[in-house]
Scaffold this motif. Structure first.
Motif, PDB file in Angstrom:
ATOM      1  N   VAL A 146       0.461  -1.632  -0.261  1.00  0.00           N
ATOM      2  CA  VAL A 146      -0.164   0.052   0.196  1.00  0.00           C
ATOM      3  C   VAL A 146       0.570   1.204   0.240  1.00  0.00           C
ATOM      4  CG1 VAL A 146      -1.980   1.442   1.337  1.00  0.00           C
ATOM      5  CG2 VAL A 146      -1.963  -1.619   1.256  1.00  0.00           C
ATOM      6  N   LYS A 147       2.225   0.878   0.560  1.00  0.00           N
ATOM      7  CA  LYS A 147       3.006   2.360   0.171  1.00  0.00           C
ATOM      8  C   LYS A 147       2.596   3.254   1.547  1.00  0.00           C
ATOM      9  CE  LYS A 147       5.746   0.510  -2.581  1.00  0.00           C
ATOM     10  NZ  LYS A 147       7.034   0.019  -2.146  1.00  0.00           N
ATOM     11  N   LEU A 148       2.198   2.772   2.886  1.00  0.00           N
ATOM     12  CA  LEU A 148       1.220   3.647   3.926  1.00  0.00           C
ATOM     13  C   LEU A 148       1.522   2.477   5.252  1.00  0.00           C
ATOM     14  CD1 LEU A 148      -1.507   5.159   2.606  1.00  0.00           C
ATOM     15  CD2 LEU A 148       0.613   6.690   3.008  1.00  0.00           C
ATOM     16  N   SER A 149       1.355   2.945   6.339  1.00  0.00           N
ATOM     17  CA  SER A 149       2.168   1.829   7.206  1.00  0.00           C
ATOM     18  C   SER A 149       0.705   1.742   7.629  1.00  0.00           C
ATOM     19  CB  SER A 149       3.139   2.372   8.291  1.00  0.00           C
ATOM     20  OG  SER A 149       4.356   2.266   7.316  1.00  0.00           O
ATOM     21  N   LYS A 150       0.093   1.195   9.495  1.00  0.00           N
ATOM     22  CA  LYS A 150      -0.534   0.629   9.869  1.00  0.00           C
ATOM     23  C   LYS A 150       0.272   1.827  11.091  1.00  0.00           C
ATOM     24  CE  LYS A 150       0.229  -3.534  10.354  1.00  0.00           C
ATOM     25  NZ  LYS A 150      -0.213  -5.093  11.538  1.00  0.00           N
ATOM     26  N   PRO A 151      -1.631   2.565  11.464  1.00  0.00           N
ATOM     27  CA  PRO A 151      -2.502   2.487  11.052  1.00  0.00           C
ATOM     28  C   PRO A 151      -3.611   2.816  10.466  1.00  0.00           C
ATOM     29  CG  PRO A 151      -2.080   3.920  13.307  1.00  0.00           C
ATOM     30  CD  PRO A 151      -1.100   3.442  12.895  1.00  0.00           C
ATOM     31  N   ARG A 152      -3.212   3.592   9.090  1.00  0.00           N
ATOM     32  CA  ARG A 152      -3.860   4.264   8.225  1.00  0.00           C
ATOM     33  C   ARG A 152      -4.842   2.622   7.708  1.00  0.00           C
ATOM     34  NH1 ARG A 152      -1.556   8.903   5.061  1.00  0.00           N
ATOM     35  NH2 ARG A 152      -2.734   8.239   3.533  1.00  0.00           N
ATOM     36  N   ALA A 153      -6.110   4.024   7.474  1.00  0.00           N
ATOM     37  CA  ALA A 153      -7.088   2.713   7.203  1.00  0.00           C
ATOM     38  C   ALA A 153      -6.877   1.941   5.330  1.00  0.00           C
ATOM     39  CB  ALA A 153      -8.617   4.023   6.901  1.00  0.00           C
ATOM     40  N   GLU A 154      -6.132   2.597   4.974  1.00  0.00           N
ATOM     41  CA  GLU A 154      -6.068   1.963   3.248  1.00  0.00           C
ATOM     42  C   GLU A 154      -5.290   0.645   3.492  1.00  0.00           C
ATOM     43  OE1 GLU A 154      -5.435   6.805   3.089  1.00  0.00           O
ATOM     44  OE2 GLU A 154      -5.534   5.537   4.375  1.00  0.00           O
ATOM     45  N   VAL A 155      -4.935   0.707   4.845  1.00  0.00           N
ATOM     46  CA  VAL A 155      -3.972  -0.937   4.959  1.00  0.00           C
ATOM     47  C   VAL A 155      -4.806  -1.744   5.137  1.00  0.00           C
ATOM     48  CG1 VAL A 155      -2.749  -1.804   6.600  1.00  0.00           C
ATOM     49  CG2 VAL A 155      -2.178   0.008   5.725  1.00  0.00           C
ATOM     50  N   TYR A 156      -6.098  -1.417   5.928  1.00  0.00           N
ATOM     51  CA  TYR A 156      -6.741  -1.867   6.905  1.00  0.00           C
ATOM     52  C   TYR A 156      -8.267  -2.756   5.187  1.00  0.00           C
ATOM     53  CZ  TYR A 156      -5.095  -0.646  11.195  1.00  0.00           C
ATOM     54  OH  TYR A 156      -3.996  -1.196  11.740  1.00  0.00           O
ATOM     55  N   LEU A 157      -8.582  -1.995   5.103  1.00  0.00           N
ATOM     56  CA  LEU A 157      -9.536  -1.646   3.837  1.00  0.00           C
ATOM     57  C   LEU A 157      -8.579  -2.952   2.319  1.00  0.00           C
ATOM     58  CD1 LEU A 157     -10.830   2.220   3.555  1.00  0.00           C
ATOM     59  CD2 LEU A 157     -11.668   0.298   5.133  1.00  0.00           C
ATOM     60  N   TYR A 158      -7.180  -2.808   2.509  1.00  0.00           N
ATOM     61  CA  TYR A 158      -6.788  -3.270   0.914  1.00  0.00           C
ATOM     62  C   TYR A 158      -6.802  -5.174   1.789  1.00  0.00           C
ATOM     63  CZ  TYR A 158      -2.656  -5.160  -0.463  1.00  0.00           C
ATOM     64  OH  TYR A 158      -1.894  -6.338  -1.446  1.00  0.00           O
TER      65      TYR A 158
END
Length: 223
Positions: A146-158
């Motif tokens: 995703v090129k973003l780390s947790k806890p960004r929502a994008e990670v979990y949605l991915y």
């Protein structure tokens, strides 16, 4: 009343695999015993800063910079070889004693299992294979995708999208309240592995709490 998730994602570093073997080598560099905790916390600080500003760096690179910082704070120096030897231990961390049983109880109940880590896919693959747990894991997912780390929502949605389920049909099991808070904000169910530590009252709370991995996995399987 929560419903049983179709897919359970396990956080890897700290939750499934222990970083404790890194403590003695860090002390061997002259750092205090708490250096392991400080290194991980500093690493999270910087990954959070990157994620908040829509930036990204691999977790190994972040930890390397934080190790330099910790050494400098103690007035210490270490060779590149010695520092890398400590960081390379991330690729050979031991599983917690009940990790395999926790995965198995979910698989036996028909729940799909995946891994979701701030670490690299290759590192997670190696850890799971060495622990003979790779056969129970459907997918290995990394924030590097995703090129973003947790806890960004994008990670979990991915993770949910990759698993082919709605966010509400996936759960995250972790020992880190900040990680579970992020998962909850994204719409996932959360299972907290407490290991004697309270869950922060200011974060979104988990649906399931247990002292051990097996406790949490078993409770999710019973829902």
């Amino acid at each position: 009343m929560p419903h049983r998730p179709k897919v359970v994602a396990f956080d890897i570093i700290g939750t499934v695999f222990s970083m404790e073997p890194m403590r003695a080598p860090l002390v061997g560099l002259g750092l205090p015993s708490l250096a392991l905790d400080l290194l991980y916390t500093a690493g999270l600080r910087d990954t959070f800063a990157l994620a908040t500003t829509n930036s990204f760096a691999p977790f190994q690179a972040v930890l390397s910079a934080c190790l330099d910082e910790l050494l400098a704070m103690q007035g210490l120096t270490a060779s590149s070889k010695d520092k890398q030897a400590v960081l390379d231990m991330m690729r050979a961390l031991p599983p917690h004693g009940d990790a395999k049983a926790a995965f198995q109880v979910l698989v036996d109940s028909g729940v799909r299992v995946c891994a979701l880590s701030n670490g690299a896919v290759k590192t997670t693959q190696g850890l799971l294979a060495a622990a003979s747990m790779d056969g129970m894991v459907e997918q290995i997912l990394s924030v590097e995708d995703v090129k973003l780390s947790k806890p960004r929502a994008e990670v979990y949605l991915y993770a949910a999208q990759t698993a082919g389920v709605a966010p509400g049909e996936m759960a995250l099991i972790a020992t880190h309240p900040w990680d579970l808070h992020g998962a909850k904000i994204a719409g996932l169910m959360a299972g907290y592995v407490a290991r004697g530590r309270p869950y922060s009252a200011v974060l979104k709370g988990p649906a399931v709490t247990g002292e051990t991995l097996l406790d949490v996995a078993s409770e999710m399987a019973r829902i």
